[in-house]
Scaffold this motif. Structure first.
Motif, PDB file in Angstrom:
ATOM      1  N   SER A   1       0.828  -1.201   0.000  1.00 50.33           N
ATOM      2  CA  SER A   1       0.000   0.000   0.000  1.00 50.33           C
ATOM      3  C   SER A   1       0.859   1.246   0.000  1.00 50.33           C
ATOM      4  O   SER A   1       0.577   2.196  -0.713  1.00 50.33           O
ATOM      5  CB  SER A   1      -0.919   0.018   1.221  1.00 50.33           C
ATOM      6  N   LYS A   2       1.928   1.247   0.811  1.00 49.19           N
ATOM      7  CA  LYS A   2       2.822   2.402   0.848  1.00 49.19           C
ATOM      8  C   LYS A   2       3.502   2.595  -0.500  1.00 49.19           C
ATOM      9  O   LYS A   2       3.632   3.706  -0.982  1.00 49.19           O
ATOM     10  CB  LYS A   2       3.878   2.242   1.945  1.00 49.19           C
ATOM     11  N   ARG A   3       3.919   1.484  -1.109  1.00 47.51           N
ATOM     12  CA  ARG A   3       4.579   1.563  -2.410  1.00 47.51           C
ATOM     13  C   ARG A   3       3.592   2.078  -3.458  1.00 47.51           C
ATOM     14  O   ARG A   3       3.919   2.959  -4.249  1.00 47.51           O
ATOM     15  CB  ARG A   3       5.129   0.204  -2.803  1.00 47.51           C
ATOM     16  N   ALA A   4       2.364   1.567  -3.440  1.00 49.72           N
ATOM     17  CA  ALA A   4       1.345   2.012  -4.391  1.00 49.72           C
ATOM     18  C   ALA A   4       1.026   3.483  -4.161  1.00 49.72           C
ATOM     19  O   ALA A   4       0.865   4.245  -5.116  1.00 49.72           O
ATOM     20  CB  ALA A   4       0.091   1.156  -4.249  1.00 49.72           C
ATOM     21  N   SER A   5       0.958   3.890  -2.910  1.00 47.77           N
ATOM     22  CA  SER A   5       0.681   5.285  -2.584  1.00 47.77           C
ATOM     23  C   SER A   5       1.798   6.199  -3.075  1.00 47.77           C
ATOM     24  O   SER A   5       1.535   7.258  -3.644  1.00 47.77           O
ATOM     25  CB  SER A   5       0.512   5.425  -1.068  1.00 47.77           C
ATOM     26  N   ALA A   6       3.037   5.787  -2.885  1.00 50.84           N
ATOM     27  CA  ALA A   6       4.185   6.572  -3.354  1.00 50.84           C
ATOM     28  C   ALA A   6       4.177   6.671  -4.873  1.00 50.84           C
ATOM     29  O   ALA A   6       4.466   7.731  -5.439  1.00 50.84           O
ATOM     30  CB  ALA A   6       5.491   5.951  -2.863  1.00 50.84           C
ATOM     31  N   GLU A   7       3.823   5.587  -5.539  1.00 54.37           N
ATOM     32  CA  GLU A   7       3.773   5.602  -7.001  1.00 54.37           C
ATOM     33  C   GLU A   7       2.650   6.515  -7.492  1.00 54.37           C
ATOM     34  O   GLU A   7       2.835   7.295  -8.424  1.00 54.37           O
ATOM     35  CB  GLU A   7       3.571   4.193  -7.542  1.00 54.37           C
ATOM     36  N   LEU A   8       1.506   6.464  -6.845  1.00 59.42           N
ATOM     37  CA  LEU A   8       0.379   7.305  -7.225  1.00 59.42           C
ATOM     38  C   LEU A   8       0.716   8.776  -7.003  1.00 59.42           C
ATOM     39  O   LEU A   8       0.407   9.628  -7.840  1.00 59.42           O
ATOM     40  CB  LEU A   8      -0.864   6.905  -6.425  1.00 59.42           C
TER      41      LEU A   8
ATOM     42  N   LEU B   1      -7.122   8.887 -13.903  1.00 62.73           N
ATOM     43  CA  LEU B   1      -6.793   7.800 -12.974  1.00 62.73           C
ATOM     44  C   LEU B   1      -8.039   7.000 -12.593  1.00 62.73           C
ATOM     45  O   LEU B   1      -8.208   6.598 -11.444  1.00 62.73           O
ATOM     46  CB  LEU B   1      -6.126   8.382 -11.720  1.00 62.73           C
ATOM     47  N   ASP B   2      -8.896   6.756 -13.560  1.00 65.84           N
ATOM     48  CA  ASP B   2     -10.184   6.114 -13.299  1.00 65.84           C
ATOM     49  C   ASP B   2     -10.083   4.682 -12.778  1.00 65.84           C
ATOM     50  O   ASP B   2     -11.044   4.150 -12.245  1.00 65.84           O
ATOM     51  CB  ASP B   2     -11.077   6.178 -14.532  1.00 65.84           C
ATOM     52  N   THR B   3      -8.920   4.057 -12.897  1.00 65.17           N
ATOM     53  CA  THR B   3      -8.761   2.695 -12.377  1.00 65.17           C
ATOM     54  C   THR B   3      -8.329   2.694 -10.908  1.00 65.17           C
ATOM     55  O   THR B   3      -8.269   1.634 -10.288  1.00 65.17           O
ATOM     56  CB  THR B   3      -7.728   1.898 -13.204  1.00 65.17           C
ATOM     57  N   GLU B   4      -8.026   3.870 -10.379  1.00 62.73           N
ATOM     58  CA  GLU B   4      -7.606   3.994  -8.977  1.00 62.73           C
ATOM     59  C   GLU B   4      -8.793   4.426  -8.126  1.00 62.73           C
ATOM     60  O   GLU B   4      -9.598   5.252  -8.562  1.00 62.73           O
ATOM     61  CB  GLU B   4      -6.493   5.048  -8.841  1.00 62.73           C
ATOM     62  N   PRO B   5      -8.901   3.893  -6.906  1.00 66.80           N
ATOM     63  CA  PRO B   5      -9.977   4.351  -6.016  1.00 66.80           C
ATOM     64  C   PRO B   5      -9.834   5.850  -5.744  1.00 66.80           C
ATOM     65  O   PRO B   5      -8.723   6.343  -5.515  1.00 66.80           O
ATOM     66  CB  PRO B   5      -9.753   3.542  -4.734  1.00 66.80           C
ATOM     67  N   LYS B   6     -10.941   6.558  -5.803  1.00 64.11           N
ATOM     68  CA  LYS B   6     -10.940   8.012  -5.621  1.00 64.11           C
ATOM     69  C   LYS B   6     -10.301   8.396  -4.277  1.00 64.11           C
ATOM     70  O   LYS B   6      -9.579   9.390  -4.196  1.00 64.11           O
ATOM     71  CB  LYS B   6     -12.374   8.537  -5.699  1.00 64.11           C
ATOM     72  N   GLU B   7     -10.555   7.603  -3.240  1.00 69.74           N
ATOM     73  CA  GLU B   7      -9.988   7.884  -1.915  1.00 69.74           C
ATOM     74  C   GLU B   7      -8.466   7.814  -1.943  1.00 69.74           C
ATOM     75  O   GLU B   7      -7.789   8.594  -1.284  1.00 69.74           O
ATOM     76  CB  GLU B   7     -10.525   6.902  -0.859  1.00 69.74           C
ATOM     77  N   ASP B   8      -7.918   6.878  -2.712  1.00 72.24           N
ATOM     78  CA  ASP B   8      -6.464   6.749  -2.828  1.00 72.24           C
ATOM     79  C   ASP B   8      -5.873   7.949  -3.563  1.00 72.24           C
ATOM     80  O   ASP B   8      -4.810   8.448  -3.202  1.00 72.24           O
ATOM     81  CB  ASP B   8      -6.083   5.460  -3.569  1.00 72.24           C
ATOM     82  N   VAL B   9      -6.567   8.410  -4.598  1.00 67.74           N
ATOM     83  CA  VAL B   9      -6.109   9.579  -5.351  1.00 67.74           C
ATOM     84  C   VAL B   9      -6.137  10.806  -4.439  1.00 67.74           C
ATOM     85  O   VAL B   9      -5.185  11.588  -4.409  1.00 67.74           O
ATOM     86  CB  VAL B   9      -6.971   9.806  -6.610  1.00 67.74           C
ATOM     87  N   GLN B  10      -7.211  10.960  -3.679  1.00 68.89           N
ATOM     88  CA  GLN B  10      -7.322  12.091  -2.762  1.00 68.89           C
ATOM     89  C   GLN B  10      -6.218  12.052  -1.703  1.00 68.89           C
ATOM     90  O   GLN B  10      -5.614  13.080  -1.390  1.00 68.89           O
ATOM     91  CB  GLN B  10      -8.691  12.100  -2.080  1.00 68.89           C
ATOM     92  N   ALA B  11      -5.936  10.875  -1.170  1.00 70.01           N
ATOM     93  CA  ALA B  11      -4.888  10.734  -0.156  1.00 70.01           C
ATOM     94  C   ALA B  11      -3.517  11.054  -0.744  1.00 70.01           C
ATOM     95  O   ALA B  11      -2.698  11.728  -0.111  1.00 70.01           O
ATOM     96  CB  ALA B  11      -4.905   9.317   0.420  1.00 70.01           C
ATOM     97  N   ALA B  12      -3.259  10.591  -1.956  1.00 77.44           N
ATOM     98  CA  ALA B  12      -1.976  10.865  -2.612  1.00 77.44           C
ATOM     99  C   ALA B  12      -1.838  12.357  -2.908  1.00 77.44           C
ATOM    100  O   ALA B  12      -0.754  12.927  -2.746  1.00 77.44           O
ATOM    101  CB  ALA B  12      -1.855  10.046  -3.899  1.00 77.44           C
TER     102      ALA B  12
END
Length: 87
Positions: A6-13, A37-48
């Motif tokens: 998750s941390k790695r995905a978050s850093a990449e995003l 970034l429609d394939t990414e959860p909106k919450e993850d995009v907002q957090a990034a």
């Protein structure tokens, strides 16, 4: 292990967002970001995006600003004279 992924995905995003905002010739709106970034959860995009904003609150030559309902990476105001001399 899941947390590490998750941390790695978050850093990449966050890196993807930074690159998109930097490369965009105009402010990049949240609507456009979510569409791209429609394939990414909106919450993850907002957090990034929040994490990226925090990164740019540190001292340095660039800042992330909210302009016309979108985001742009620009030179800090106090450094404009130096950039002007470049051109």
């Amino acid at each position: 292990m899941l947390l590490l992924r998750s941390k790695r995905a978050s850093a990449e995003l966050k890196a993807i967002l930074e690159a998109m905002i930097f490369a965009s010739p105009e402010p990049l709106t949240p609507k456009t970001i979510y569409r791209i970034l429609d394939t990414e959860p909106k919450e993850d995009v907002q957090a990034a995006l929040q994490a990226l904003k925090q990164d740019y609150e540190r001292p340095g030559g660039l800042q992330l600003v909210d302009v016309a309902g979108g985001y742009q990476i620009v030179t800090r105001q106090d450094l404009h004279e130096w950039v002007r001399r470049l051109f």
